[in-house]
Scaffold this motif. Sequence first.
Motif, PDB file in Angstrom:
ATOM      1  N   PRO A  63       0.956  -1.308  -0.011  1.00 58.75           N
ATOM      2  CA  PRO A  63       0.063   0.011  -0.172  1.00 58.75           C
ATOM      3  C   PRO A  63       0.804   1.407  -0.163  1.00 58.75           C
ATOM      4  O   PRO A  63       0.239   2.204  -0.593  1.00 58.75           O
ATOM      5  N   ALA A  64       1.934   1.566   0.639  1.00 61.97           N
ATOM      6  CA  ALA A  64       2.703   2.577   0.704  1.00 61.97           C
ATOM      7  C   ALA A  64       3.438   2.706  -0.817  1.00 61.97           C
ATOM      8  O   ALA A  64       3.416   3.942  -1.199  1.00 61.97           O
ATOM      9  N   TRP A  65       3.773   1.830  -1.292  1.00 65.95           N
ATOM     10  CA  TRP A  65       4.411   2.026  -2.734  1.00 65.95           C
ATOM     11  C   TRP A  65       3.063   2.553  -3.696  1.00 65.95           C
ATOM     12  O   TRP A  65       3.400   3.611  -4.332  1.00 65.95           O
ATOM     13  N   ASP A  66       1.904   1.903  -3.680  1.00 67.66           N
ATOM     14  CA  ASP A  66       0.921   2.216  -4.347  1.00 67.66           C
ATOM     15  C   ASP A  66       0.397   3.981  -3.997  1.00 67.66           C
ATOM     16  O   ASP A  66       0.318   4.623  -4.880  1.00 67.66           O
ATOM     17  N   MET A  67       0.455   4.262  -2.767  1.00 66.41           N
ATOM     18  CA  MET A  67       0.075   5.561  -2.444  1.00 66.41           C
ATOM     19  C   MET A  67       1.198   6.565  -2.738  1.00 66.41           C
ATOM     20  O   MET A  67       0.793   7.687  -3.489  1.00 66.41           O
ATOM     21  N   LEU A  68       2.601   6.120  -2.811  1.00 69.47           N
ATOM     22  CA  LEU A  68       3.552   7.033  -3.414  1.00 69.47           C
ATOM     23  C   LEU A  68       3.434   7.289  -4.894  1.00 69.47           C
ATOM     24  O   LEU A  68       3.604   8.315  -5.467  1.00 69.47           O
ATOM     25  N   LEU A  69       3.190   6.144  -5.652  1.00 71.56           N
ATOM     26  CA  LEU A  69       3.056   6.178  -7.193  1.00 71.56           C
ATOM     27  C   LEU A  69       1.846   7.020  -7.345  1.00 71.56           C
ATOM     28  O   LEU A  69       1.841   8.111  -8.317  1.00 71.56           O
ATOM     29  N   PHE A  89      -6.858   3.885  -3.343  1.00 72.45           N
ATOM     30  CA  PHE A  89      -6.055   3.582  -4.573  1.00 72.45           C
ATOM     31  C   PHE A  89      -4.955   2.425  -3.680  1.00 72.45           C
ATOM     32  O   PHE A  89      -4.304   1.886  -4.583  1.00 72.45           O
ATOM     33  N   SER A  90      -4.997   2.429  -2.458  1.00 74.70           N
ATOM     34  CA  SER A  90      -4.036   1.661  -1.714  1.00 74.70           C
ATOM     35  C   SER A  90      -4.382   0.111  -1.817  1.00 74.70           C
ATOM     36  O   SER A  90      -3.665  -0.745  -1.362  1.00 74.70           O
ATOM     37  N   ASP A  91      -5.654  -0.374  -2.272  1.00 76.78           N
ATOM     38  CA  ASP A  91      -6.052  -1.687  -1.891  1.00 76.78           C
ATOM     39  C   ASP A  91      -5.900  -2.363  -0.648  1.00 76.78           C
ATOM     40  O   ASP A  91      -5.487  -3.434  -0.515  1.00 76.78           O
ATOM     41  N   ALA A  92      -6.017  -1.561   0.502  1.00 69.92           N
ATOM     42  CA  ALA A  92      -5.598  -2.120   1.790  1.00 69.92           C
ATOM     43  C   ALA A  92      -6.786  -1.529   2.759  1.00 69.92           C
ATOM     44  O   ALA A  92      -7.483  -0.548   2.407  1.00 69.92           O
ATOM     45  N   PRO A  93      -7.096  -2.217   3.543  1.00 75.95           N
ATOM     46  CA  PRO A  93      -8.000  -1.659   4.794  1.00 75.95           C
ATOM     47  C   PRO A  93      -7.706  -0.328   5.032  1.00 75.95           C
ATOM     48  O   PRO A  93      -6.549   0.062   5.262  1.00 75.95           O
ATOM     49  N   ILE A  94      -8.714   0.294   5.560  1.00 74.98           N
ATOM     50  CA  ILE A  94      -8.732   1.721   6.074  1.00 74.98           C
ATOM     51  C   ILE A  94      -7.343   2.122   7.108  1.00 74.98           C
ATOM     52  O   ILE A  94      -6.570   2.751   7.115  1.00 74.98           O
ATOM     53  N   THR A  95      -7.541   0.930   8.310  1.00 72.40           N
ATOM     54  CA  THR A  95      -6.605   1.259   9.082  1.00 72.40           C
ATOM     55  C   THR A  95      -5.190   0.793   8.713  1.00 72.40           C
ATOM     56  O   THR A  95      -4.281   1.671   9.242  1.00 72.40           O
ATOM     57  N   THR A  96      -5.029   0.171   7.927  1.00 71.07           N
ATOM     58  CA  THR A  96      -3.645  -0.312   7.315  1.00 71.07           C
ATOM     59  C   THR A  96      -3.146   0.781   6.601  1.00 71.07           C
ATOM     60  O   THR A  96      -1.975   1.570   6.510  1.00 71.07           O
ATOM     61  N   GLU A 102       0.715   7.746   7.900  1.00 76.70           N
ATOM     62  CA  GLU A 102       1.291   8.129   9.133  1.00 76.70           C
ATOM     63  C   GLU A 102       2.784   7.944   8.964  1.00 76.70           C
ATOM     64  O   GLU A 102       3.787   8.589   9.100  1.00 76.70           O
ATOM     65  N   GLN A 103       3.191   6.831   8.586  1.00 79.08           N
ATOM     66  CA  GLN A 103       4.807   6.362   8.308  1.00 79.08           C
ATOM     67  C   GLN A 103       5.386   7.176   7.323  1.00 79.08           C
ATOM     68  O   GLN A 103       6.417   7.726   7.211  1.00 79.08           O
ATOM     69  N   LEU A 104       4.662   7.306   6.152  1.00 81.83           N
ATOM     70  CA  LEU A 104       5.027   8.093   4.956  1.00 81.83           C
ATOM     71  C   LEU A 104       5.581   9.602   5.384  1.00 81.83           C
ATOM     72  O   LEU A 104       6.373  10.084   5.210  1.00 81.83           O
ATOM     73  N   HIS A 105       4.591  10.103   6.467  1.00 80.96           N
ATOM     74  CA  HIS A 105       4.606  11.440   6.872  1.00 80.96           C
ATOM     75  C   HIS A 105       5.867  11.498   7.813  1.00 80.96           C
ATOM     76  O   HIS A 105       6.724  12.506   7.803  1.00 80.96           O
ATOM     77  N   LYS A 106       5.964  10.457   8.597  1.00 80.39           N
ATOM     78  CA  LYS A 106       7.089  10.577   9.585  1.00 80.39           C
ATOM     79  C   LYS A 106       8.593  10.509   8.682  1.00 80.39           C
ATOM     80  O   LYS A 106       9.484  10.897   9.320  1.00 80.39           O
ATOM     81  N   LEU A 107       8.596   9.720   7.664  1.00 81.42           N
ATOM     82  CA  LEU A 107       9.700   9.679   6.839  1.00 81.42           C
ATOM     83  C   LEU A 107       9.706  10.817   5.941  1.00 81.42           C
ATOM     84  O   LEU A 107      10.926  11.004   5.161  1.00 81.42           O
ATOM     85  N   ASN A 108       8.951  12.024   5.945  1.00 82.64           N
ATOM     86  CA  ASN A 108       8.798  13.093   5.311  1.00 82.64           C
ATOM     87  C   ASN A 108       8.841  12.914   3.896  1.00 82.64           C
ATOM     88  O   ASN A 108       9.167  13.683   2.906  1.00 82.64           O
ATOM     89  N   LEU A 109       7.986  11.855   3.441  1.00 87.66           N
ATOM     90  CA  LEU A 109       7.807  11.577   1.993  1.00 87.66           C
ATOM     91  C   LEU A 109       6.381  12.108   1.679  1.00 87.66           C
ATOM     92  O   LEU A 109       6.406  12.344   0.434  1.00 87.66           O
ATOM     93  N   ILE A 110       5.750  12.561   2.315  1.00 87.64           N
ATOM     94  CA  ILE A 110       4.377  13.132   2.220  1.00 87.64           C
ATOM     95  C   ILE A 110       4.141  14.306   3.140  1.00 87.64           C
ATOM     96  O   ILE A 110       4.602  14.495   4.261  1.00 87.64           O
ATOM     97  N   ASN A 111       3.294  15.247   2.656  1.00 88.96           N
ATOM     98  CA  ASN A 111       2.622  16.243   3.463  1.00 88.96           C
ATOM     99  C   ASN A 111       1.064  16.059   3.899  1.00 88.96           C
ATOM    100  O   ASN A 111       0.529  15.543   2.987  1.00 88.96           O
ATOM    101  N   ARG A 112       0.737  16.576   5.009  1.00 89.12           N
ATOM    102  CA  ARG A 112      -0.510  16.419   5.441  1.00 89.12           C
ATOM    103  C   ARG A 112      -0.850  17.719   5.916  1.00 89.12           C
ATOM    104  O   ARG A 112      -0.255  18.415   6.746  1.00 89.12           O
ATOM    105  N   VAL A 113      -2.103  18.521   5.285  1.00 87.00           N
ATOM    106  CA  VAL A 113      -2.646  19.548   5.547  1.00 87.00           C
ATOM    107  C   VAL A 113      -4.103  19.566   5.835  1.00 87.00           C
ATOM    108  O   VAL A 113      -4.828  18.846   4.744  1.00 87.00           O
TER     109      VAL A 113
END
Length: 152
Positions: A63-69, A89-96, A102-113
Amino acid sequence: MTELRMTLSTVAAEFNDRVSKEAQPETPIGEPSKAALVEHANLLLSDRRIRRQFLPADLFHEPAWDMLLVLFVARGEHLPMNVKTLVSFSDAPITTSQRWIEQLHKLNLINRVSDPVDRRRMEISLSHQGDQAMSAYLRALIRNATYNADAQ
């Protein structure tokens, strides 16, 4: 008043981030353009969907890779992305998916606003660091494909 100030700060930060992203230097000669990188990311997403038609989706659950793409393509096509859409788009359960966000945000790969109009909505975008990493990876894939095609 404090709430309004926070909202305006958030909007200003997002605006500044978008402006700095748009002011990217031109593509060096011989390097694929941003449009070519977005097209390649779209092809990768398409390949992933096709693969799911023939093989069990659980074999390729990233799911993380799908989200990044998806975020890379959305950024390249100037499309907004919120959590709900990204999760779909992630084809994963909502909680996953939310854990990966959250992990992608901690890694500074995404922004949340937070959406200034509806605080329940969270806009998600690829960070500058995430964009640079994805662009470098996609360039390497294209160079590798070109090298392999030339070698044949």
